[in-house]
Design a protein around this motif. Structure first.
Motif, PDB file in Angstrom:
ATOM      1  N   ALA A   1       2.094   1.579  -3.366  1.00 21.07           N
ATOM      2  CA  ALA A   1       0.972   1.878  -4.256  1.00 21.07           C
ATOM      3  C   ALA A   1       0.607   3.353  -4.183  1.00 21.07           C
ATOM      4  O   ALA A   1       0.200   3.950  -5.191  1.00 21.07           O
ATOM      5  CB  ALA A   1      -0.228   1.008  -3.894  1.00 21.07           C
TER       6      ALA A   1
ATOM      7  N   ALA B   1       0.828  -1.216   0.000  1.00 20.64           N
ATOM      8  CA  ALA B   1       0.000   0.000   0.000  1.00 20.64           C
ATOM      9  C   ALA B   1       0.858   1.261   0.000  1.00 20.64           C
ATOM     10  O   ALA B   1       0.557   2.229  -0.698  1.00 20.64           O
ATOM     11  CB  ALA B   1      -0.931   0.004   1.213  1.00 20.64           C
TER      12      ALA B   1
ATOM     13  N   SER C   1       0.394   5.548  -7.400  1.00 20.16           N
ATOM     14  CA  SER C   1      -0.814   6.278  -7.815  1.00 20.16           C
ATOM     15  C   SER C   1      -0.457   7.712  -8.190  1.00 20.16           C
ATOM     16  O   SER C   1      -0.939   8.248  -9.199  1.00 20.16           O
ATOM     17  CB  SER C   1      -1.866   6.262  -6.698  1.00 20.16           C
ATOM     18  OG  SER C   1      -1.503   7.116  -5.621  1.00 20.16           O
TER      19      SER C   1
ATOM     20  N   LEU D   1      -5.174  -7.839  -8.283  1.00 17.51           N
ATOM     21  CA  LEU D   1      -4.748  -6.562  -7.719  1.00 17.51           C
ATOM     22  C   LEU D   1      -4.402  -6.748  -6.248  1.00 17.51           C
ATOM     23  O   LEU D   1      -5.138  -7.394  -5.504  1.00 17.51           O
ATOM     24  CB  LEU D   1      -5.855  -5.521  -7.886  1.00 17.51           C
ATOM     25  CG  LEU D   1      -6.043  -5.013  -9.317  1.00 17.51           C
ATOM     26  CD1 LEU D   1      -7.359  -4.239  -9.434  1.00 17.51           C
ATOM     27  CD2 LEU D   1      -4.865  -4.133  -9.734  1.00 17.51           C
ATOM     28  N   ILE D   2      -3.260  -6.192  -5.840  1.00 24.57           N
ATOM     29  CA  ILE D   2      -2.843  -6.262  -4.436  1.00 24.57           C
ATOM     30  C   ILE D   2      -3.179  -4.950  -3.745  1.00 24.57           C
ATOM     31  O   ILE D   2      -3.918  -4.906  -2.766  1.00 24.57           O
ATOM     32  CB  ILE D   2      -1.327  -6.543  -4.338  1.00 24.57           C
ATOM     33  CG1 ILE D   2      -0.976  -7.863  -5.034  1.00 24.57           C
ATOM     34  CG2 ILE D   2      -0.886  -6.542  -2.873  1.00 24.57           C
ATOM     35  CD1 ILE D   2      -1.607  -9.098  -4.423  1.00 24.57           C
ATOM     36  N   ALA D   3      -2.598  -3.876  -4.229  1.00 28.02           N
ATOM     37  CA  ALA D   3      -2.910  -2.519  -3.765  1.00 28.02           C
ATOM     38  C   ALA D   3      -2.848  -1.661  -5.022  1.00 28.02           C
ATOM     39  O   ALA D   3      -1.770  -1.444  -5.568  1.00 28.02           O
ATOM     40  CB  ALA D   3      -1.917  -2.046  -2.706  1.00 28.02           C
ATOM     41  N   GLU D   4      -3.998  -1.197  -5.482  1.00 31.05           N
ATOM     42  CA  GLU D   4      -4.052  -0.494  -6.766  1.00 31.05           C
ATOM     43  C   GLU D   4      -3.150   0.744  -6.738  1.00 31.05           C
ATOM     44  O   GLU D   4      -3.140   1.458  -5.739  1.00 31.05           O
ATOM     45  CB  GLU D   4      -5.493  -0.068  -7.057  1.00 31.05           C
ATOM     46  CG  GLU D   4      -6.429  -1.261  -7.262  1.00 31.05           C
ATOM     47  CD  GLU D   4      -7.851  -0.805  -7.558  1.00 31.05           C
ATOM     48  OE1 GLU D   4      -8.026   0.129  -8.362  1.00 31.05           O
ATOM     49  OE2 GLU D   4      -8.769  -1.378  -6.963  1.00 31.05           O
TER      50      GLU D   4
END
Ligand SMILES: [Zn+2]
Lengths: 399, 116
Positions: free
Chosen positions: A154, A151, A158, A204-207
């Protein structure tokens, strides 16, 4: 740059390399794995454990011992002047090598054994491993929210994709290239080719990161011997080191400048080199986004273009920047401390010309290494130089 | 009281810190990380803009679940990690408040999009 005052007198040379295969289950304890890589490195250097005056061991999450250097030294039969452990997350391996080089440069040490290894995958449950690693986050302000390492990265991904108007498929070629490298390495955890579509279709793990954007958790170990001598065609000198630490937590990170650039510049300046002088690269790739951000901050790729360069083959063995030819963390595997050391093992082996079927056609002379720990928190860069190869081998005399 | 619910001191309030030189930050410290002068707490209004966002997917024995995690740049100039609805877009204007997990009694920041 401060190190340049003491560098080269004496020089610090990598004289021994050890690297085990990385796998889901090595069937051995952390100490057994460390011992295996350490003995490989000692044998490679042509010395015995009791010839070592310094032992530096990385932390192992499955052991959590308060004296990892001493524990390993006794196991090997070494009686060093100094033994200690280090904890710098994923940067630990290169940070240990940097400390070893400084000890040699300063005249405090002649022969240093540096080891990292653990049964991170088989020695604990997957949930326990993820929970342990999540602790690089802030206990109350990040971890408590349910965040974990994927996360944190991620969040970086992002913002990166948003900043450059990119999509997931613009990072995926980095994972595809790492797998392509690993395919022919017998020690790699993964050998099956993957495509960009495979990366995009993985769970998906953490988009925006999916399973194939993330390195695995592995068992494995790596080790080096650093010595105060420089003769021989198998000797690879450490000519530059750089380190930068600007934050610990992702909440505090400056996303536009995490510290890799300063670290890399320091190492390259000390070595008297620029990126275009480097023949082979080993860059930390815990996630596709990690590799993209590091490649761009270090100056190997222009901002927003690392994935595109991978798509165009820039990081292939035949490309302009041969990168992580063993398969990197993404495909050789990641047992923690040893993960970032495998990049260095590959560079030393390539610079020596001993990589067999993976050997670059034109034997590389200079290599650049970079690792990060935490969430792009701790940065270590190292420049390796194999010299001009003109010197006849005196390997026998060194033993 | 566990370490985990200690940071709000049991109160449903978001806390930042600042110094006399005008620097502001989020993670608690004894001194200003930039200038080293004394730190004092303040309560941000909670309005801000989504800077980064991820949706974590979990697949366990209890089935699949997902949570949104975001970094929010509050209008007072501090960056706060908060939970959010999965899929909240970067750039969204939000308001962060402290909520309590029904199962664990854990207090944590949660952000909701301000309707345009
Ligand atoms: Zn201040």
């Amino acid at each position: 740059m401060r190190d340049s005052l003491i560098r080269n007198n004496p020089s610090a040379v990598v004289t021994g390399v050890g690297l085990t295969p990385f796998s889901r289950n090595a069937g051995r304890s952390a100490l057994e794995l460390q011992g295996e890589a350490a003995l490989q490195a000692l044998d490679d250097a042509g010395i015995r454990a009791r010839d070592v005056d310094t032992v530096i061991a990385g932390y192992a999450t499955t052991v959590n011992h308060i004296m990892p250097g001493n524990l390993l030294a006794e196991y090997l039969g070494a009686t060093p002047e100094r033994a200690f452990g280090m904890n710098v997350g994923g940067a630990t391996g290169l940070a240990m090598v940097a400390e070893a080089a400084r000890l040699v440069w300063s005249g405090s040490a002649d022969t240093v054994l540096v080891v990292g290894g653990e049964n991170r995958a088989s020695g604990q449950s997957r949930d326990a491993a993820i929970a342990t690693l999540a602790q690089v986050g802030h206990a109350t302000h990040e971890v408590a929210l349910g965040a974990n390492i994927p996360a944190y990265y991620a969040l970086l991904a992002s913002e990166y994709l948003h900043r450059y108007s990119l999509k997931r498929e613009d990072l995926a070629p980095l994972a595809v290239q790492m797998r392509e490298h690993a395919r022919t390495h017998p020690g790699a955890q993964f050998h099956k080719s993957i495509t960009v579509d495979d990366v995009l279709n993985a769970p998906l793990i953490a988009e925006p990161l999916g399973l194939l954007d993330c390195c695995p958790i592995s068992d494995g170990s790596a080790a080096f011997v650093l010595s105060r001598r420089s003769e021989g065609t198998r000797s690879v000198e450490i000519t530059g080191i750089g380190e930068t630490n600007l934050h610990q937590h992702v909440s505090e990170a400056d996303f536009s400048s995490v510290g890799a650039r300063q670290s890399a510049e320091q190492a390259l300046n000390q070595a008297g080199a620029v990126v275009t002088d480097i023949d082979i690269f080993g860059i930390y790739d815990s996630f596709t986004i990690t590799l993209a951000i590091l490649l761009e901050e270090i100056g190997i790729a222009q901002p927003g273009t690392a994935g595109g360069m991978a798509r165009d083959g820039a990081f292939a063995a035949t490309g302009k920047y041969p990168l992580n030819l063993h398969g990197g963390l993404l495909s050789y595997g990641h047992p923690g401390v040893a993960g970032g050391m495998a990049h260095m093992a590959e560079l030393v082996i390539q610079i020596r010309g001993e990589a067999g079927s993976r050997q670059l056609v034109e034997r590389p002379r200079r290599g650049f290494l970079h690792a990060d720990g935490g969430v792009l928190s701790a940065h270590v860069s190292i420049v390796l130089d194999g010299g001009a190869y003109a010197t006849p081998s005196t390997a026998e005399g060194l033993k | 009281m566990s370490e985990l619910d200690d940071w709000t001191h049991g109160q449903r309030r978001l806390l930042g810190q600042r110094c006399d030189e005008g620097h502001a930050w989020y993670l608690p410290r004894p001194r200003c990380p930039r200038c080293g002068s004394a730190a004092s707490p303040f309560e941000p209004i909670g309005t801000g803009t989504i800077f980064a966002q991820t949706t974590i997917h979990r697949r366990g024995d209890g089935g699949a679940s997902s949570i949104g995690i975001t970094l929010v740049d509050l209008d007072e100039g501090i960056r706060v990690m908060a939970q959010c609805a999965p899929g909240t877009s970067i750039g969204s204007r939000v308001v962060v408040s402290i909520v309590q997990d029904a199962d664990t009694a854990q207090l944590f920041p949660y952000c909701e999009v301000i309707p345009a």
